[in-house]
Motif scaffolding. Structure first.
Motif, PDB file in Angstrom:
ATOM      1  N   ALA A   1       2.211  -1.573  76.942  1.00 21.38           N
ATOM      2  CA  ALA A   1       2.948  -0.519  77.647  1.00 21.38           C
ATOM      3  C   ALA A   1       4.451  -0.774  77.645  1.00 21.38           C
ATOM      4  CB  ALA A   1       2.447  -0.417  79.088  1.00 21.38           C
ATOM      5  N   ASN A   2       5.222   0.292  77.750  1.00 19.74           N
ATOM      6  CA  ASN A   2       6.654   0.173  77.971  1.00 19.74           C
ATOM      7  C   ASN A   2       6.903  -0.287  79.404  1.00 19.74           C
ATOM      8  OD1 ASN A   2       6.990   1.261  75.383  1.00 19.74           O
ATOM      9  ND2 ASN A   2       7.118   3.349  76.178  1.00 19.74           N
ATOM     10  N   VAL A   3       8.028  -0.952  79.631  1.00 21.87           N
ATOM     11  CA  VAL A   3       8.332  -1.450  80.976  1.00 21.87           C
ATOM     12  C   VAL A   3       9.746  -1.056  81.374  1.00 21.87           C
ATOM     13  CG1 VAL A   3       6.749  -3.406  80.728  1.00 21.87           C
ATOM     14  CG2 VAL A   3       9.175  -3.699  80.157  1.00 21.87           C
ATOM     15  N   GLN A   4       9.974  -1.043  82.691  1.00 20.22           N
ATOM     16  CA  GLN A   4      11.287  -0.738  83.241  1.00 20.22           C
ATOM     17  C   GLN A   4      11.680  -1.848  84.219  1.00 20.22           C
ATOM     18  OE1 GLN A   4       8.653   1.786  83.766  1.00 20.22           O
ATOM     19  NE2 GLN A   4       9.073   2.213  81.612  1.00 20.22           N
ATOM     20  N   ILE A   5      12.857  -2.395  84.012  1.00 16.39           N
ATOM     21  CA  ILE A   5      13.385  -3.440  84.891  1.00 16.39           C
ATOM     22  C   ILE A   5      14.354  -2.768  85.850  1.00 16.39           C
ATOM     23  CG2 ILE A   5      14.643  -5.636  84.973  1.00 16.39           C
ATOM     24  CD1 ILE A   5      13.864  -5.905  81.941  1.00 16.39           C
TER      25      ILE A   5
ATOM     26  N   PHE B   1      22.848  -4.326  90.173  1.00 11.63           N
ATOM     27  CA  PHE B   1      23.643  -3.708  89.114  1.00 11.63           C
ATOM     28  C   PHE B   1      23.460  -2.185  89.073  1.00 11.63           C
ATOM     29  CE2 PHE B   1      23.892  -7.730  86.234  1.00 11.63           C
ATOM     30  CZ  PHE B   1      24.959  -8.190  86.982  1.00 11.63           C
ATOM     31  N   ARG B   2      22.620  -1.650  89.945  1.00 12.20           N
ATOM     32  CA  ARG B   2      22.380  -0.209  90.046  1.00 12.20           C
ATOM     33  C   ARG B   2      21.987   0.384  88.694  1.00 12.20           C
ATOM     34  NH1 ARG B   2      20.884   1.315  94.455  1.00 12.20           N
ATOM     35  NH2 ARG B   2      21.469   3.455  93.914  1.00 12.20           N
ATOM     36  N   ARG B   3      21.011  -0.260  88.044  1.00 11.44           N
ATOM     37  CA  ARG B   3      20.606   0.255  86.745  1.00 11.44           C
ATOM     38  C   ARG B   3      19.125  -0.043  86.499  1.00 11.44           C
ATOM     39  NH1 ARG B   3      23.979  -3.992  82.876  1.00 11.44           N
ATOM     40  NH2 ARG B   3      22.564  -5.786  83.080  1.00 11.44           N
ATOM     41  N   ILE B   4      18.569   0.717  85.558  1.00 12.77           N
ATOM     42  CA  ILE B   4      17.208   0.515  85.089  1.00 12.77           C
ATOM     43  C   ILE B   4      17.278   0.204  83.602  1.00 12.77           C
ATOM     44  CG2 ILE B   4      14.935   1.550  84.778  1.00 12.77           C
ATOM     45  CD1 ILE B   4      15.652   3.469  87.090  1.00 12.77           C
ATOM     46  N   VAL B   5      16.766  -0.950  83.218  1.00 13.53           N
ATOM     47  CA  VAL B   5      16.705  -1.344  81.815  1.00 13.53           C
ATOM     48  C   VAL B   5      15.287  -1.082  81.325  1.00 13.53           C
ATOM     49  CG1 VAL B   5      16.964  -3.221  80.155  1.00 13.53           C
ATOM     50  CG2 VAL B   5      18.483  -3.098  82.151  1.00 13.53           C
ATOM     51  N   SER B   6      15.151  -0.139  80.405  1.00 13.65           N
ATOM     52  CA  SER B   6      13.839   0.235  79.874  1.00 13.65           C
ATOM     53  C   SER B   6      13.624  -0.435  78.525  1.00 13.65           C
ATOM     54  CB  SER B   6      13.726   1.754  79.710  1.00 13.65           C
ATOM     55  OG  SER B   6      13.850   2.407  80.962  1.00 13.65           O
ATOM     56  N   ILE B   7      12.428  -0.993  78.340  1.00 13.09           N
ATOM     57  CA  ILE B   7      12.055  -1.624  77.076  1.00 13.09           C
ATOM     58  C   ILE B   7      10.864  -0.858  76.517  1.00 13.09           C
ATOM     59  CG2 ILE B   7      11.248  -3.727  75.951  1.00 13.09           C
ATOM     60  CD1 ILE B   7      12.699  -5.336  78.064  1.00 13.09           C
ATOM     61  N   GLU B   8      11.105  -0.138  75.420  1.00 12.44           N
ATOM     62  CA  GLU B   8      10.065   0.612  74.746  1.00 12.44           C
ATOM     63  C   GLU B   8       9.689  -0.117  73.465  1.00 12.44           C
ATOM     64  OE1 GLU B   8      11.387   4.608  74.164  1.00 12.44           O
ATOM     65  OE2 GLU B   8      11.707   4.970  76.317  1.00 12.44           O
ATOM     66  N   LYS B   9       8.400  -0.160  73.155  1.00 10.24           N
ATOM     67  CA  LYS B   9       7.980  -0.981  72.018  1.00 10.24           C
ATOM     68  C   LYS B   9       6.796  -0.367  71.299  1.00 10.24           C
ATOM     69  CE  LYS B   9       4.922  -3.942  74.789  1.00 10.24           C
ATOM     70  NZ  LYS B   9       4.494  -5.326  75.041  1.00 10.24           N
TER      71      LYS B   9
ATOM     72  N   THR C   1       4.754  -4.611  61.497  1.00 11.69           N
ATOM     73  CA  THR C   1       6.068  -4.285  62.044  1.00 11.69           C
ATOM     74  C   THR C   1       5.985  -4.164  63.561  1.00 11.69           C
ATOM     75  OG1 THR C   1       6.770  -3.108  60.042  1.00 11.69           O
ATOM     76  CG2 THR C   1       7.940  -2.589  62.086  1.00 11.69           C
ATOM     77  N   MET C   2       6.933  -4.805  64.218  1.00 10.67           N
ATOM     78  CA  MET C   2       7.082  -4.703  65.672  1.00 10.67           C
ATOM     79  C   MET C   2       8.469  -4.146  65.959  1.00 10.67           C
ATOM     80  SD  MET C   2       6.802  -7.706  68.596  1.00 10.67           S
ATOM     81  CE  MET C   2       8.045  -8.766  67.810  1.00 10.67           C
ATOM     82  N   THR C   3       8.529  -3.099  66.781  1.00 11.50           N
ATOM     83  CA  THR C   3       9.784  -2.442  67.104  1.00 11.50           C
ATOM     84  C   THR C   3      10.014  -2.438  68.604  1.00 11.50           C
ATOM     85  OG1 THR C   3       9.561  -0.981  65.175  1.00 11.50           O
ATOM     86  CG2 THR C   3      11.127  -0.313  66.884  1.00 11.50           C
ATOM     87  N   VAL C   4      11.232  -2.762  69.005  1.00 11.84           N
ATOM     88  CA  VAL C   4      11.627  -2.751  70.410  1.00 11.84           C
ATOM     89  C   VAL C   4      12.934  -1.982  70.551  1.00 11.84           C
ATOM     90  CG1 VAL C   4      12.436  -4.154  72.341  1.00 11.84           C
ATOM     91  CG2 VAL C   4      10.455  -4.900  71.009  1.00 11.84           C
ATOM     92  N   SER C   5      12.979  -1.060  71.513  1.00 16.55           N
ATOM     93  CA  SER C   5      14.203  -0.325  71.830  1.00 16.55           C
ATOM     94  C   SER C   5      14.516  -0.525  73.309  1.00 16.55           C
ATOM     95  CB  SER C   5      14.056   1.165  71.527  1.00 16.55           C
ATOM     96  OG  SER C   5      13.869   1.386  70.128  1.00 16.55           O
ATOM     97  N   ILE C   6      15.766  -0.852  73.601  1.00 12.76           N
ATOM     98  CA  ILE C   6      16.197  -1.117  74.968  1.00 12.76           C
ATOM     99  C   ILE C   6      17.217  -0.058  75.381  1.00 12.76           C
ATOM    100  CG2 ILE C   6      17.180  -2.824  76.551  1.00 12.76           C
ATOM    101  CD1 ILE C   6      16.357  -4.978  74.567  1.00 12.76           C
ATOM    102  N   TYR C   7      16.966   0.566  76.530  1.00  9.51           N
ATOM    103  CA  TYR C   7      17.842   1.617  77.058  1.00  9.51           C
ATOM    104  C   TYR C   7      18.296   1.224  78.466  1.00  9.51           C
ATOM    105  CZ  TYR C   7      15.639   4.511  73.422  1.00  9.51           C
ATOM    106  OH  TYR C   7      15.167   5.011  72.239  1.00  9.51           O
ATOM    107  N   VAL C   8      19.454   1.763  78.865  1.00  8.01           N
ATOM    108  CA  VAL C   8      19.974   1.509  80.202  1.00  8.01           C
ATOM    109  C   VAL C   8      20.279   2.846  80.871  1.00  8.01           C
ATOM    110  CG1 VAL C   8      21.782   0.422  81.582  1.00  8.01           C
ATOM    111  CG2 VAL C   8      20.973  -0.676  79.480  1.00  8.01           C
ATOM    112  N   ASP C   9      19.779   3.029  82.094  1.00  5.36           N
ATOM    113  CA  ASP C   9      20.065   4.216  82.888  1.00  5.36           C
ATOM    114  C   ASP C   9      20.565   3.794  84.259  1.00  5.36           C
ATOM    115  OD1 ASP C   9      19.071   6.440  81.136  1.00  5.36           O
ATOM    116  OD2 ASP C   9      17.200   5.314  81.330  1.00  5.36           O
ATOM    117  N   SER C  10      21.388   4.643  84.858  1.00  2.75           N
ATOM    118  CA  SER C  10      21.864   4.373  86.202  1.00  2.75           C
ATOM    119  C   SER C  10      20.737   4.602  87.200  1.00  2.75           C
ATOM    120  CB  SER C  10      23.061   5.281  86.548  1.00  2.75           C
ATOM    121  OG  SER C  10      24.145   5.024  85.694  1.00  2.75           O
ATOM    122  N   MET C  11      20.714   3.765  88.229  1.00  5.75           N
ATOM    123  CA  MET C  11      19.742   3.929  89.292  1.00  5.75           C
ATOM    124  C   MET C  11      20.261   4.928  90.304  1.00  5.75           C
ATOM    125  SD  MET C  11      18.053   0.932  91.674  1.00  5.75           S
ATOM    126  CE  MET C  11      17.305   0.139  90.262  1.00  5.75           C
ATOM    127  N   GLU C  12      19.469   5.940  90.599  1.00 10.29           N
ATOM    128  CA  GLU C  12      19.897   6.989  91.534  1.00 10.29           C
ATOM    129  C   GLU C  12      19.981   6.430  92.947  1.00 10.29           C
ATOM    130  OE1 GLU C  12      20.939   9.830  90.619  1.00 10.29           O
ATOM    131  OE2 GLU C  12      20.418   9.572  88.508  1.00 10.29           O
TER     132      GLU C  12
END
Length: 304
Positions: A224-228, A233-241, A293-304
């Motif tokens: 599963a994808n996860v969200q930190i 830091f008022r942010r959500i770091v999402s790791i999609e794989k 093949t293993m793929t990981v994408s990391i995104y950052v969003d502001s925490m509301e």
């Protein structure tokens, strides 16, 4: 052993809203920052950049095994790929701007070829001494890195041997956080995990979000994808794989941080390792000429 004086300058990539730094030594992402000077990828101030040890932090590549070698305690932990010199394929390393680490490219590609007959005196791609015995199979690894509003890493391993083999892999990602005690991880609810922090391995089921109150070392059996979630830091770091059957979560906490000479005493509060990989029972078996093949994408969003 790599000559530290000959280490090439890390490659700098500039995306639409982020920037990254990647070293050909281990093909390791050293830095990734989005929109501000607050890093998303954490690097220890005491990290070794000597061409011998893997710098503590960033995104080391664990390959072709994870953790301790199953049969040889003298083998390097997490494999030899993270202390090998990878060949930069794209952009062209002969470009003068690339050589100075000043390219405005958003994409880079690195390759590593391992053969049982390979050693540092025969090749310009030395592997860790003794790697022939540790992993007596030929393979090629290709890593592509794309920097935009996200950090995308794609690792492809191809069996170039005449025999099938089994390997393990992981992106050992260090995520910078405001304070680990406030951090939670979502996306693993209901997943079973092996708790490596205990004297014996214990399989448990995650109930709710992951929180941190002590030394944590867990291998989750989850694709599963996860969200930190980081309230400091008022942010959500999402790791999609994709192509990854495991998420590994690690933090040394105050009681084991002293075991690492490249970590400051308070460093455990500043990061969490959330690793994507295929390890233990989820190791990958490849027939000759097959690839994974293993793929990981990391995104950052502001925490509301």
């Amino acid at each position: 052993m790599t000559d530290s004086s000959a280490l090439p300058t890390p490659l700098n990539l500039e995306g639409s809203s982020s920037r990254a730094s990647i070293s050909p030594f281990g093909a390791q992402v050293l830095e990734w920052t989005v929109d501000s000077d607050t890093p998303v990828i954490w690097m220890s101030p005491l990290a070794a950049h000597d061409g011998v040890r893997t710098p503590r932090g960033g995104v080391p590549i664990c390959l072709p095994w994870f953790g301790a070698h199953l049969s040889d305690p003298e083998a390097p932990k997490h494999g030899f790929a993270r202390t090998a010199m990878w060949t930069q394929i794209s952009p062209d390393p002969a470009d003068k701007d690339i050589a100075r680490g000043e390219s405005d490219s958003t994409y880079a590609e690195f390759a590593l070829a391992h053969s049982p007959s390979q050693n540092s005196s025969q090749s310009d791609q030395p592997v860790q001494p003794g790697a022939d015995g540790y992993f007596p199979f030929s393979f090629e690894a290709n890593l592509s890195i794309d920097v935009a509003d996200s950090l995308m890493m794609r690792l492809t391993v191809t069996n170039t041997d005449t025999r099938p083999f089994t390997f393990q892999e992981a992106f050992h990602t260090y995520v910078a956080v405001g304070d680990i005690k406030d951090v939670t991880i979502e996306g693993l609810d209901g997943a079973f995990y092996d708790d490596k922090s205990l004297a014996r391995d214990h399989s448990r089921k995650q109930i709710g979000e992951v929180t941190f109150v002590r030394y944590t070392d867990r291998i989750y059996h989850s694709d599963a994808n996860v969200q930190i979630r980081d309230p400091r830091f008022r942010r959500i770091v999402s790791i999609e794989k994709s192509g990854s059957a495991n998420t590994i979560v690690w933090n040394p906490w105050s009681d084991t941080v002293g075991q690492f000479d490249d970590l400051e005493s308070r460093a455990w509060q500043e990061f969490v390792c959330v690793e994507s990989g295929n390890v233990a029972d989820e190791a990958i078996e490849l027939e000759p000429d097959q690839s994974h093949t293993m793929t990981v994408s990391i995104y950052v969003d502001s925490m509301e």
